[in-house]
Scaffold this active site. Structure first.
Site: not given
Length: 309
Positions: A105, A132, A135, A221, A261, A289
């Site tokens: 990450r 991403h 996600q 987001d 997310c 997830r």
């Protein structure tokens, strides 16, 4: 030695492989709730490299590896040589000799690509500035498990044309749904890959209501993603009017799902009555997830598991 299979952006897998992952996620989630032990990864180690902070990414990978009998090793720039300038190529050479799979990450997608190029082990992109994929994999599974196939549906993105939005666009082309986006000027989505996204896949809208109209999923987001904190004040001014309000949700289908997310800032990119309302599935997304990443790790390490339980 067979070359490792990596997951660096959503387009790295095929539609058929995603259908397999959705089914495996369903099975692994059911087993988890039924209290069944399934430990195909005993003796397997995941190295988790964090250059960006995380709650859900770290917790979901660590919990998932533990449930499957493996172990997840946490590495960050403060407690490892990553923060002292060791080349990522050298990190890849070392970690892939000591672990079976690597999750990273970080900031730049190019760094993830370099890590994968020198790794013997599969590499998973846990988030970059550009993409991403884990996600959106969880978001899509959340839809699939509750509503069925995503093909032919419409997903509306309200806000920053960021890494998650760019990943949704790749998913739309691959899985056959439409992606609409409304972003303030200066924060539009930039396509970085060489794929052709025609009007049947991708539509840019002038405002949030147009994007949400008739949509099956409305998602967003935060205004300021990690790495862009210096722009926070300017972004808050620019994004005024780009929050997901009750009026925006009312423009979508009556049973449209709201997704985010997380973490979320109520009163900014989403109103509390939306994220805490009956159409919100954000907590399902967060939990999923873990389930989809278990299916992904299983696939990258063991291939297609045929278990139908």
């Amino acid at each position: 030695m067979k070359p490792a299979r990596h997951y660096l952006q959503f387009s790295d897998l095929t539609r058929d492989e995603y259908l397999h992952l959705f089914e495996r996620s369903r099975i692994l989630k059911r087993r988890h709730y039924d209290g069944e032990l399934y430990r195909p990864l005993v003796g397997k180690v995941m190295s988790m490299v964090f250059e960006k902070n995380s709650t859900r990414t770290r917790a979901s990978f660590e919990a998932g590896m533990a449930q499957m009998g493996g172990h997840a090793m946490f590495l960050d720039s403060k407690s490892s040589q990553l923060g002292r300038g060791e080349p990522i190529e050298d990190t890849a050479r070392v970690l892939s000799r000591m672990s079976d799979i690597i999750m990273i990450r970080t900031f730049e997608q190019a760094l993830v690509e370099r890590l994968a190029a020198f790794s013997r082990a599969p590499v998973i992109n846990g988030l970059t500035n550009e993409y991403h994929p884990c996600q959106v994999l969880a978001d899509l599974f959340t839809w699939v498990e509750q509503r069925g196939p995503i093909s032919g549906r419409t997903v509306a993105w309200i806000g920053d044309g960021n890494n998650v939005a760019r990943t949704w666009l790749q998913a739309a082309k691959l899985l056959g749904f439409k992606f609409r986006i409304a972003s303030p000027k200066g924060y539009e989505l930039t396509v970085l890959d060489a794929q052709d996204y025609g009007p049947d896949v991708y539509e840019v809208c002038d405002n949030p209501l147009d994007a949400a109209r008739g949509a099956d999923i409305v998602t967003t987001d935060v205004y300021t993603s990690m790495g862009f904190e210096a722009e926070a004040e300017a972004r808050h001014r620019a994004f005024a009017g780009y929050g997901v309000t009750a009026a925006v949700m009312a423009a979508a289908k009556p049973d449209a799902m709201f997704m985010h997310c997380l973490p979320a800032h109520r009163g900014e990119e989403v109103d509390a009555e939306v994220i805490d309302g009956p159409n919100s599935v954000v907590w399902d997304e967060a939990e999923n997830r873990m389930h989809v990443q278990k299916a992904l790790v299983e696939f990258l390490l063991l291939g297609r598991v045929a278990d139908k339980k």
